[in-house]
Design a protein around this motif. Sequence first.
Motif, PDB file in Angstrom:
ATOM      1  N   GLY A   1      52.693  45.754  48.134  1.00 39.52           N
ATOM      2  CA  GLY A   1      53.554  46.573  49.000  1.00 39.52           C
ATOM      3  C   GLY A   1      54.929  46.866  48.436  1.00 39.52           C
ATOM      4  O   GLY A   1      55.471  47.955  48.643  1.00 39.52           O
ATOM      5  N   ILE A   2      55.511  45.898  47.732  1.00 41.26           N
ATOM      6  CA  ILE A   2      56.858  46.121  47.198  1.00 41.26           C
ATOM      7  C   ILE A   2      56.793  47.178  46.093  1.00 41.26           C
ATOM      8  O   ILE A   2      57.657  48.055  45.993  1.00 41.26           O
ATOM      9  CB  ILE A   2      57.483  44.794  46.709  1.00 41.26           C
ATOM     10  CG1 ILE A   2      57.525  43.799  47.883  1.00 41.26           C
ATOM     11  CG2 ILE A   2      58.878  45.024  46.145  1.00 41.26           C
ATOM     12  CD1 ILE A   2      58.132  42.460  47.561  1.00 41.26           C
ATOM     13  N   GLY A   3      55.723  47.120  45.294  1.00 41.79           N
ATOM     14  CA  GLY A   3      55.501  48.161  44.287  1.00 41.79           C
ATOM     15  C   GLY A   3      55.234  49.507  44.941  1.00 41.79           C
ATOM     16  O   GLY A   3      55.702  50.544  44.476  1.00 41.79           O
ATOM     17  N   THR A   4      54.468  49.485  46.044  1.00 45.94           N
ATOM     18  CA  THR A   4      54.157  50.711  46.776  1.00 45.94           C
ATOM     19  C   THR A   4      55.430  51.344  47.340  1.00 45.94           C
ATOM     20  O   THR A   4      55.614  52.563  47.285  1.00 45.94           O
ATOM     21  CB  THR A   4      53.150  50.413  47.907  1.00 45.94           C
ATOM     22  OG1 THR A   4      51.971  49.851  47.333  1.00 45.94           O
ATOM     23  CG2 THR A   4      52.787  51.670  48.679  1.00 45.94           C
ATOM     24  N   ALA A   5      56.309  50.498  47.871  1.00 48.47           N
ATOM     25  CA  ALA A   5      57.577  50.998  48.414  1.00 48.47           C
ATOM     26  C   ALA A   5      58.388  51.683  47.315  1.00 48.47           C
ATOM     27  O   ALA A   5      58.978  52.751  47.523  1.00 48.47           O
ATOM     28  CB  ALA A   5      58.377  49.842  49.025  1.00 48.47           C
ATOM     29  N   ARG A   6      58.390  51.085  46.128  1.00 44.67           N
ATOM     30  CA  ARG A   6      59.087  51.685  44.989  1.00 44.67           C
ATOM     31  C   ARG A   6      58.454  53.044  44.641  1.00 44.67           C
ATOM     32  O   ARG A   6      59.150  54.023  44.414  1.00 44.67           O
ATOM     33  CB  ARG A   6      59.039  50.734  43.789  1.00 44.67           C
ATOM     34  CG  ARG A   6      59.385  51.343  42.454  1.00 44.67           C
ATOM     35  CD  ARG A   6      60.860  51.647  42.307  1.00 44.67           C
ATOM     36  NE  ARG A   6      61.135  52.432  41.093  1.00 44.67           N
ATOM     37  CZ  ARG A   6      62.346  52.864  40.763  1.00 44.67           C
ATOM     38  NH1 ARG A   6      63.387  52.596  41.515  1.00 44.67           N
ATOM     39  NH2 ARG A   6      62.528  53.566  39.676  1.00 44.67           N
ATOM     40  N   ALA A   7      57.115  53.074  44.635  1.00 39.49           N
ATOM     41  CA  ALA A   7      56.419  54.310  44.277  1.00 39.49           C
ATOM     42  C   ALA A   7      56.773  55.445  45.243  1.00 39.49           C
ATOM     43  O   ALA A   7      57.004  56.574  44.825  1.00 39.49           O
ATOM     44  CB  ALA A   7      54.906  54.076  44.261  1.00 39.49           C
ATOM     45  N   PHE A   8      56.861  55.136  46.531  1.00 40.43           N
ATOM     46  CA  PHE A   8      57.225  56.155  47.514  1.00 40.43           C
ATOM     47  C   PHE A   8      58.628  56.696  47.256  1.00 40.43           C
ATOM     48  O   PHE A   8      58.916  57.852  47.537  1.00 40.43           O
ATOM     49  CB  PHE A   8      57.158  55.590  48.938  1.00 40.43           C
ATOM     50  CG  PHE A   8      55.803  55.743  49.575  1.00 40.43           C
ATOM     51  CD1 PHE A   8      55.287  57.015  49.854  1.00 40.43           C
ATOM     52  CD2 PHE A   8      55.034  54.647  49.893  1.00 40.43           C
ATOM     53  CE1 PHE A   8      54.039  57.165  50.441  1.00 40.43           C
ATOM     54  CE2 PHE A   8      53.782  54.785  50.475  1.00 40.43           C
ATOM     55  CZ  PHE A   8      53.285  56.049  50.753  1.00 40.43           C
TER      56      PHE A   8
ATOM     57  N   ARG B   1      50.466  56.103  37.628  1.00 37.06           N
ATOM     58  CA  ARG B   1      51.642  55.237  37.778  1.00 37.06           C
ATOM     59  C   ARG B   1      51.631  54.556  39.139  1.00 37.06           C
ATOM     60  O   ARG B   1      51.884  53.359  39.271  1.00 37.06           O
ATOM     61  CB  ARG B   1      52.930  56.062  37.625  1.00 37.06           C
ATOM     62  CG  ARG B   1      53.139  56.593  36.222  1.00 37.06           C
ATOM     63  CD  ARG B   1      54.286  57.612  36.170  1.00 37.06           C
ATOM     64  NE  ARG B   1      55.587  56.991  36.288  1.00 37.06           N
ATOM     65  CZ  ARG B   1      56.591  57.179  35.413  1.00 37.06           C
ATOM     66  NH1 ARG B   1      56.413  57.947  34.367  1.00 37.06           N
ATOM     67  NH2 ARG B   1      57.747  56.602  35.591  1.00 37.06           N
ATOM     68  N   GLY B   2      51.340  55.358  40.182  1.00 35.89           N
ATOM     69  CA  GLY B   2      51.344  54.815  41.535  1.00 35.89           C
ATOM     70  C   GLY B   2      50.216  53.835  41.748  1.00 35.89           C
ATOM     71  O   GLY B   2      50.419  52.729  42.239  1.00 35.89           O
ATOM     72  N   PHE B   3      49.014  54.227  41.333  1.00 36.75           N
ATOM     73  CA  PHE B   3      47.858  53.368  41.558  1.00 36.75           C
ATOM     74  C   PHE B   3      48.052  52.012  40.874  1.00 36.75           C
ATOM     75  O   PHE B   3      47.809  50.960  41.463  1.00 36.75           O
ATOM     76  CB  PHE B   3      46.583  54.049  41.056  1.00 36.75           C
ATOM     77  CG  PHE B   3      45.334  53.327  41.473  1.00 36.75           C
ATOM     78  CD1 PHE B   3      44.829  53.488  42.754  1.00 36.75           C
ATOM     79  CD2 PHE B   3      44.684  52.463  40.607  1.00 36.75           C
ATOM     80  CE1 PHE B   3      43.698  52.798  43.162  1.00 36.75           C
ATOM     81  CE2 PHE B   3      43.549  51.782  41.005  1.00 36.75           C
ATOM     82  CZ  PHE B   3      43.056  51.943  42.288  1.00 36.75           C
ATOM     83  N   ALA B   4      48.533  52.043  39.640  1.00 32.60           N
ATOM     84  CA  ALA B   4      48.708  50.797  38.884  1.00 32.60           C
ATOM     85  C   ALA B   4      49.724  49.874  39.555  1.00 32.60           C
ATOM     86  O   ALA B   4      49.517  48.659  39.628  1.00 32.60           O
ATOM     87  CB  ALA B   4      49.156  51.110  37.452  1.00 32.60           C
ATOM     88  N   VAL B   5      50.798  50.442  40.095  1.00 32.38           N
ATOM     89  CA  VAL B   5      51.817  49.568  40.692  1.00 32.38           C
ATOM     90  C   VAL B   5      51.337  49.026  42.042  1.00 32.38           C
ATOM     91  O   VAL B   5      51.696  47.925  42.439  1.00 32.38           O
ATOM     92  CB  VAL B   5      53.196  50.272  40.799  1.00 32.38           C
ATOM     93  CG1 VAL B   5      53.309  51.168  42.016  1.00 32.38           C
ATOM     94  CG2 VAL B   5      54.323  49.237  40.810  1.00 32.38           C
TER      95      VAL B   5
END
Lengths: 120, 238
Positions: free
Chosen positions: B198-205, B188-192
């Motif tokens: 970065g905005i997807g990464t921030a959501r993943a965190f 899930r994290g890698f795909a986003v």
Amino acid sequence: MIHALTLILACQLAGEALTRLFGWPAPGPVLGMALLFVLMLASGRVARLVQPTGEGILRHLSLLFVPAGVGVVGHLQQLGTYGAGFALVLVVSTVLALAVGAGVFVIVVRLTGDKDKSDA
Amino acid sequence: MREFAEIWSYLAASPLIWLTATLIAYVIGDTLAQATGRAPLANPVLIAVILLASLLWITGTSYATYFEGAQFVHFLLGPATVALAIPLWQQRHAVRRAFVPICAALLAGSVTAVLSALAIGHALGLSPQLLATLAPKSTTAPVALGISQSLGGSPTLTAVLVILTGMIGAIVVTPLMNALRIRDWRARGFAVGVAAHGIGTARAFQVNPQAGAFAGIGMALNAMLTALLAPWALGLFL
């Protein structure tokens, strides 16, 4: 904290300098990330030093995108007559990329044997 | 009221007011996001951006004036990207064990992001210049601008598309992964990270630390791969 911040900024600076010097496609901060990662692997002291400060910066990563996001609002009319088309492209393409990326990850994990199950 | 006008004209010209406004808007956004249990649509970036854009519009403030204050927050994007080495280091064993899935998902996600955007854009009749502008939309902003420029696109418009892509990815990722029954936080994290930088990464965190670490890797690897891939992909549609 000041040491950690200095190290993080120094990595970014080194990354910016390297990417310009060699004309690499990667942005300076991404190279800086690679550099800091190598330093953390090499030295447990570095790893312990940067963790609290770095985690502090990352805790509110979302905040850092707000100024750029506000800038986008003023440029939305630039999308002009293509606004609806772009919206369609972005939504469909992002959904596809997410589904394919995560799907392939899960399938390959299954094929190569799961060494690190992380199902919640 | 004259005093208020004087104070306002003084404050409005100083960076402090817009820096503070940025933080307040984000705190409001983050509080709302928490109150809804991090519901995907209650994205703190989206809420803060809407609040601030309305405020700028109401007060007739230019973006340049706003940015004089907001630049201090914006500047931290660089150091924050460097700091992504920390979760990567913390997850280094999990990352090494997932080396093959990471490579496969990177290639699949990156190619899908670029080709699907170009194919749909082409079908809608976008000009070659607009296609070049669109191609790097899943890439982190500084790389995307460089790619767009080198392909003959419009970097300003690319910046808009990049930010919008990040927000779309951050909003759809949770419901989409749940619908697909993908529960692996790494996937899930890698795909986003690949699809929405970065905005997807921030959501993943915000959702899960392991998802965040894998998103950071996805974002970094996709930046490099898209730089190599985009010229070839664009060539297919010209």
